[in-house]
Write a protein that holds these residues in place. Structure first.
Motif, short mmCIF file in Angstrom:
data_model
loop_
_atom_site.label_atom_id
_atom_site.label_comp_id
_atom_site.label_asym_id
_atom_site.label_seq_id
_atom_site.Cartn_x
_atom_site.Cartn_y
_atom_site.Cartn_z
N TYR A 29 0.98 -1.35 -0.09
CA TYR A 29 0.14 0.01 -0.09
C TYR A 29 0.86 1.25 0.00
O TYR A 29 2.16 1.29 0.59
CB TYR A 29 -1.02 0.06 1.15
N LEU A 30 0.34 2.45 -0.43
CA LEU A 30 0.78 3.67 -0.37
C LEU A 30 -0.11 4.67 0.73
O LEU A 30 -1.25 4.54 0.38
CB LEU A 30 0.84 4.12 -1.60
N SER A 31 0.38 5.12 1.44
CA SER A 31 -0.32 5.98 2.30
C SER A 31 0.48 7.21 2.95
O SER A 31 1.51 7.10 3.23
CB SER A 31 -0.78 4.99 3.61
N ARG A 32 -0.10 8.52 2.72
CA ARG A 32 0.53 9.75 3.26
C ARG A 32 0.07 9.81 4.66
O ARG A 32 0.76 10.27 5.58
CB ARG A 32 0.21 10.81 2.13
N THR A 33 -1.16 9.75 4.94
CA THR A 33 -1.91 10.47 6.23
C THR A 33 -2.25 9.24 6.73
O THR A 33 -3.41 9.43 7.66
CB THR A 33 -2.69 11.60 6.04
N ASN A 34 -2.15 7.91 6.47
CA ASN A 34 -2.34 6.58 7.30
C ASN A 34 -3.71 6.19 7.02
O ASN A 34 -4.07 5.05 7.73
CB ASN A 34 -2.38 6.71 8.70
N ASN A 129 -8.81 1.41 -1.77
CA ASN A 129 -8.42 2.61 -1.90
C ASN A 129 -9.26 3.32 -0.89
O ASN A 129 -10.46 3.19 -0.41
CB ASN A 129 -9.03 3.13 -3.46
N THR A 130 -8.74 4.81 -0.75
CA THR A 130 -9.38 5.72 0.21
C THR A 130 -9.22 6.92 -0.43
O THR A 130 -8.22 7.08 -1.14
CB THR A 130 -8.90 5.88 1.85
N ASN A 131 -10.31 7.81 -0.33
CA ASN A 131 -10.45 9.27 -0.86
C ASN A 131 -10.94 10.12 -0.18
O ASN A 131 -11.53 9.89 0.99
CB ASN A 131 -10.74 8.85 -2.27
N THR A 159 -14.20 6.14 2.03
CA THR A 159 -13.73 7.91 2.48
C THR A 159 -12.69 7.73 3.44
O THR A 159 -12.90 7.12 4.62
CB THR A 159 -15.15 8.56 2.82
N GLY A 160 -11.69 8.46 3.25
CA GLY A 160 -10.57 8.66 4.54
C GLY A 160 -10.60 10.06 4.66
O GLY A 160 -11.73 10.73 5.00
N GLY A 161 -9.24 10.92 4.72
CA GLY A 161 -9.45 12.13 5.06
C GLY A 161 -9.55 13.30 4.01
O GLY A 161 -9.85 12.80 2.59
#
Ligand SMILES: Cc1cc2nc3c(=O)[nH]c(=O)nc-3n(C[C@H](O)[C@H](O)[C@H](O)COP(=O)(O)O)c2cc1C
Length: 194
Positions: A29-34, A129-131, A159-161
């Motif tokens: 995975y890729l994640s910037r804000t977790n 995915n999150t978005n 839905t994420g941040g």
């Protein structure tokens, strides 16, 4: 030995979910804000196996707007940012979960780097995915395009941040419980979990 297990499984009428349990599963995975990381960890808790975060040789700026501008340019030029993360055993896995946030309504360039760099032919690929509420955009379509010889299963989207508005990590507390319920439903639907 594995062939024997699969053979026994087929003859005893195992469900897909049971036979999936015998497969080797990799989660990247890729994640910037977790937020995507939180979903990756839920998947790991439910199907086990190896979890790897993608890191870049040159990380994106901390500043959100600068990052957006860089990503737009990278998309325009089809630039593939070099990955610091090295995976030497991908050939040993049958199933690869691939998680990423939506960036610029697309798959983020680092995940494109991963899918270009590693050959997932003949494997089952499962995107998630999150978005910020605008959906996955073209991200899942890009997984299919970059994995033409893989079996790509239905993806999971939540839905994420909303980093643009200063809303960073949200998949915690009650939202984490809801996410876990949704992830479990999806894993059952795609027959990765009973
Ligand atoms: C550079 C950048 C671009 C983004 N573009 C979009 C977008 O086009 N649509 C959207 O819904 N969310 C967008 N987002 C928000 C993220 O998809 C969302 O916050 C996601 O949950 C972040 O996941 P993470 O915490 O795993 O990094 C963007 C975020 C960043 C950093």
């Amino acid at each position: 030995m594995l062939g024997l297990i699969f053979g026994l499984c087929a003859s005893s009428g195992c469900s897909n979910a049971q036979s999936m349990a015998l497969k080797k599963i990799f989660i990247v995975y890729l994640s910037r804000t977790n937020n995507t990381k939180a979903i990756a960890e839920i998947i790991q808790r439910n199907v086990g196996r190896t979890l790897v975060a993608l890191e870049l040789e040159k990380p994106y700026p901390e500043n959100y707007q600068q990052t957006v501008q860089q990503v737009v340019k990278e998309n325009e030029t089809s630039y593939l940012p070099p990955l610091k993360t090295k995976i030497d055993s991908i050939q040993n896995y049958d199933v690869v979960f691939v998680g990423f946030p939506t960036w610029d309504m697309k798959m983020p360039p680092p995940m494109k780097s991963f899918l270009h760099q590693y050959d997932l032919s003949n494997k089952t690929v499962i995107p998630f995915n999150t978005n910020a509420g605008y959906g996955v955009g073209s991200g899942f379509q890009t997984v299919k395009e970059l994995c033409p010889d893989s079996k790509v299963l239905e993806g999971f989207c939540i839905t994420g941040g909303v980093e643009r508005d200063g809303v960073y990590f949200v998949i915690k507390d009650e939202k984490a419980k809801e996410a876990e319920t949704e992830v479990k439903k999806w894993l059952q639907k795609i027959k990765v979990r009973e």
